[in-house]
Design an enzyme around this catalytic site. Structure first.
Site, PDB file in Angstrom:
ATOM      1  N   MET A   1       0.957  -1.466  -0.064  1.00  0.00           N
ATOM      2  CA  MET A   1      -0.279   0.043   0.290  1.00  0.00           C
ATOM      3  C   MET A   1       0.896   1.431  -0.320  1.00  0.00           C
ATOM      4  O   MET A   1       2.035   1.530  -0.420  1.00  0.00           O
ATOM      5  CB  MET A   1      -0.600   0.189   1.296  1.00  0.00           C
ATOM      6  CG  MET A   1      -2.329   0.203   1.140  1.00  0.00           C
ATOM      7  SD  MET A   1      -2.756   1.870   1.908  1.00  0.00           S
ATOM      8  CE  MET A   1      -3.950   2.660   0.739  1.00  0.00           C
ATOM      9  N   CYS A   2       0.474   1.898   0.546  1.00  0.00           N
ATOM     10  CA  CYS A   2       1.409   3.451   0.674  1.00  0.00           C
ATOM     11  C   CYS A   2       2.531   3.369   1.724  1.00  0.00           C
ATOM     12  O   CYS A   2       2.635   2.267   2.637  1.00  0.00           O
ATOM     13  CB  CYS A   2       0.732   4.032   1.579  1.00  0.00           C
ATOM     14  SG  CYS A   2      -0.979   4.501   0.206  1.00  0.00           S
ATOM     15  N   GLY A   3       3.832   4.358   1.013  1.00  0.00           N
ATOM     16  CA  GLY A   3       4.908   4.154   2.115  1.00  0.00           C
ATOM     17  C   GLY A   3       4.785   5.820   2.997  1.00  0.00           C
ATOM     18  O   GLY A   3       4.658   6.933   2.222  1.00  0.00           O
ATOM     19  N   ARG A  31       6.321   1.113  -2.663  1.00  0.00           N
ATOM     20  CA  ARG A  31       5.339   1.281  -1.853  1.00  0.00           C
ATOM     21  C   ARG A  31       4.231   2.007  -2.356  1.00  0.00           C
ATOM     22  O   ARG A  31       3.091   1.991  -2.457  1.00  0.00           O
ATOM     23  CB  ARG A  31       5.363   1.481   0.072  1.00  0.00           C
ATOM     24  CG  ARG A  31       6.195   0.346   0.478  1.00  0.00           C
ATOM     25  CD  ARG A  31       6.253   0.590   1.886  1.00  0.00           C
ATOM     26  NE  ARG A  31       4.467   0.518   2.563  1.00  0.00           N
ATOM     27  CZ  ARG A  31       3.874  -0.672   3.042  1.00  0.00           C
ATOM     28  NH1 ARG A  31       4.960  -2.057   2.738  1.00  0.00           N
ATOM     29  NH2 ARG A  31       2.940  -0.569   3.734  1.00  0.00           N
TER      30      ARG A  31
END
Ligand SMILES: *[C@@H]1O[C@H](CO)[C@@H](O)[C@H](O)[C@H]1NC(C)=O
Ligand SMILES: *[C@@H]1O[C@H](CO)[C@@H](O)[C@H](O)[C@H]1NC(C)=O
Ligand SMILES: *[C@@H]1O[C@H](CO)[C@@H](O)[C@H](O)[C@H]1NC(C)=O
Ligand SMILES: *[C@@H]1O[C@H](CO)[C@@H](O)[C@H](O)[C@H]1NC(C)=O
Length: 641
Positions: A1-3, A31
């Site tokens: 997902m996001c970083g 990510r």
């Protein structure tokens, strides 16, 4: 997902760049490939400085670059997914929605009640400008990774990040415990030049009598891993988060409890799909199974529908099936967990969209094969393997040499069988069975280049095996069969469904049998409770780092809050019956569910852990224990290259 990443320095001498270097930035970007931004907040009169770095994987609504900052200078980093609890419209982005709710909070209790209400995986970092507070944490199960590191006493500084890089020198990173959420009063810390964290722990109910004791326990647990100069406190009014699930029902009915494993009249000698049919004939049992199917079905539905689908595709004229892009992939061994998830996903993924089944196999080296047959197998593998009838092919293979491909490992064989069942359930769906064949050379290369950094700070042989298998599987690069011909394929799906959590809740591991034999149902209940408690530190942070590295998002239907609450409400006897043989007794309720909606042979496959099923555990060293520290994860070890 996001970083997401945040570096805080409390005196200006300390350079942000000691923590935040291009290696970490590069890991974070993998990510979140869709947008990357940095924001530095300097509060010079209080002499603290924060760097916020946000890297977004776009899944819903419009792309929302992070970090977000509002008119009052609050700043928000979000690596999460809201499936329930707070309304997120189809075209809305959950980052904006949570940030908006946070900004409306006027007290600590409000913030805690917001995070208590969220359903879905998350980790976050929130800077509350008016109070100079930094809030951060992970969801109840720890389904998203967050690491921290603190500098030494002299120049107070610390860093939070989704993923880091392994280095032999320097301070240790640790996973932020998923025991609650944390707050740091930056103003107070800058004044005293020391770091103090407030922890707001998870609890089943904030009015529990045993509150005091639980608080002290959690506090102890978390502080023991912190450097000495970091103070950890609780809010004096004992504020806490409300757990999103109900406690485990440990009730044992007397008839079942007294004599574990000795009721010989119950032993079934030859298990078959019909055995399951027998259980389903009992009306109360069948009713529970149907309830379970409903709740798991909802969990899968939320996870395959909450994502952006290119609407353009729909309007184009009769697109040929093969041009359709898969949005959802399943980590697929053909075992019961992945079969059930794939079959439920099929009910909700638009019919014209393919579903990718990611199946990983590690090449059985010629040398490893000989070694393996010469000294037979290690005892654990014999246990795991002999119970699976397909294993005979393997022995045949060893004897006849090139008869079968060296990638025909157990999970490949059950995977193909599983594919047939799914094709029978829904022949009009395109099922992409992605054969991911990994050689020893590639394994070594990718481990050095990146997988070791993702597994870090975990470090055992088991972390290495599972981590590497998951990395190659979720990358989704392999071959699919097209009219009998294999052609290269790379799964474009951003959502990867995994079956993790089923074994922990439904007594799927062999050690559960051992525990049951020794300590009966009471012991088994305890073991299952501990399993779910530590799933964040054992598995989920690591798995999120591994899967997130491909710019994909792991989703865990068995760890949906409603699924866990449903299973927690049932006494163990409804979920598993370890007096029955392997392949039927463990995860009984799941097998019954699978049978109920039309799966067949896969419903009675015994559990085979990915490291054995994919044969990665056989590839390198046979002599080590799963809990040993893995030497292959160290950088620059000579025998690696
Ligand atoms: C994100 O969603 C909010 C609604 O919650 C909306 O107002 C905003 O415009 C969206 N932002 C972007 C960049 O799409
Ligand atoms: C503890 O919580 C209360 C109620 O929200 C708040 O007034 C108080 O400032 C908090 N104490 C600390 C040390 O944060
Ligand atoms: C043993 O199994 C039989 C047949 O399933 C059952 O009727 C009996 O109640 C069981 N006894 C115990 C002690 O569980
Ligand atoms: C991958 O392994 C399978 C055996 O499971 C084999 O049939 C196939 O040819 C292999 N693919 C490639 C490209 O080597």
């Amino acid at each position: 997902m996001c970083g997401i990443c945040c570096v805080v320095t409390l005196c200006s001498q300390h350079a942000i760049h000691d923590f935040f270097n291009k290696d970490i930035l590069c890991r974070l970007r993998r990510r979140g490939p869709d947008s990357s931004q940095q924001l530095i907040k300097t509060v010079s009169d209080l002499s603290y400085e924060c760097l916020f770095s946000g890297h977004v994987l776009h899944l819903r609504g419009l792309v929302t670059p992070q970090p977000l900052e509002d008119a009052n200078n609050n700043i928000f980093l979000w690596n999460g997914e809201i499936f329930n609890g707070v309304h997120v419209g189809d075209l809305e982005n959950d980052t904006e929605v949570v940030f908006h709710h946070l900004a409306l909070c006027s007290s600590e209790a409000d913030i805690l009640s917001l995070f208590s209400s969220l359903r879905g995986p998350w980790s976050f970092i929130y800077y509350q400008a008016s109070r100079h507070s930094l809030w951060f944490g992970r969801d109840y199960f720890g389904r998203r990774s967050l690491l921290w590191q603190f500098s030494n006493e002299v120049d107070s500084a610390f860093c939070l990040t989704s993923v880091s890089v392994y280095s032999e020198s320097g301070n240790q990173w640790q996973e932020v415990p998923a025991s609650g959420i944390f707050k740091i009063d930056l103003k107070a810390c800058a004044t005293t030049k020391s770091l103090s964290l407030t922890l707001f722990p998870w609890k089943y109910s904030c009015t529990e009598k045993t509150a005091e004791e639980i608080f002290l326990n959690v506090l102890d647990q978390v502080s023991k891993d912190l450097p000495n100069h970091i103070h950890l406190v609780m809010n004096e009014s004992k504020l806490c988060l409300r757990a999103p699930v109900i406690p485990l029902n440990k009730m044992i009915s007397e008839a079942l409890g007294e004599c574990p494993g000795t009721n010989t009249s119950n032993i079934i000698h030859a298990i078959s799909v019909e055995t399951l049919q027998g259980f389903l004939a009992e009306e109360p049992r069948k009713k529970l199974v149907c309830q379970f199917i409903d709740v798991l079905n909802e969990a899968v539905k939320r996870r395959v529908l909450s994502l952006f689908r290119d609407e353009g595709q729909k309007t184009r004229e009769v697109p040929s099936m093969s041009n359709r892009k898969a949005h959802v992939a399943v980590l697929f061994s053909g075992g019961i967990d992945s079969m059930v998830i794939a079959a439920l996903a099929d009910k909700h993924v638009p019919l014209e969209e393919p579903i990718d089944l990611l199946n990983v196999a590690f090449m059985i080296k010629e040398q490893a094969k000989q070694k393996g047959t010469a000294k037979k197998h290690t005892s654990q593998e014999v246990k795991l393997d002999l119970l699976c009838p397909q294993e005979s092919c393997q022995d045949l293979d060893a004897k006849t040499g090139a008869h079968l491909s060296c990638f025909d490992v157990p999970d490949r064989i059950t995977g193909r069988a599983g594919l047939k069942e799914l094709e029978a359930i829904n022949p009009s769906r395109t099922w992409n069975f992605v054969e991911i064949n990994v050689t020893l050379e590639e394994l070594k290369k990718m481990r050095q280049q990146c997988i070791n950094h993702l597994i870090y700070p975990l470090d055992t042989v088991l972390d290495d095996s599972i981590g590497c298998a998951l990395w190659f599987a979720s990358r989704g690069e392999g071959f699919i069969s097209n009219q009998g011909e294999l052609k290269p394929y790379k799964s474009p799906a951003k959502v990867v469904l995994t079956g993790i959590g089923a074994d922990e809740q439904l007594a799927g591991y062999s050690r559960h049998r051992v525990c049951f034999k020794k300590y009966g149902l009471e012991g088994l209940n305890k073991e299952l409770e501990v399993d779910l408690d530590r799933i964040s530190s054992r598995n989920l942070g690591r798995d999120d780092r591994i899967i997130g590295d491909h710019g994909k998002e792991a989703r865990f239907p068995f760890l949906d809050e409603d699924v866990v609450s449903f299973l927690n409400s049932l006494p163990i006897s409804e979920k598993a019956d370890l007096t029955l043989p392997r392949g039927i007794g463990e995860k009984l309720i799941l097998r019954l569910a699978a049978k109920e909606f039309g799966l067949t042979a896969s419903t009675i496959l015994p559990k085979r852990a990915v490291q054995f099923g994919s044969r990665i555990a056989k590839l390198e060293s046979n002599s080590e224990k799963a809990s040993d520290t893995c030497s292959r994860l160290k950088l620059f070890s000579v025998d690696e290259l």
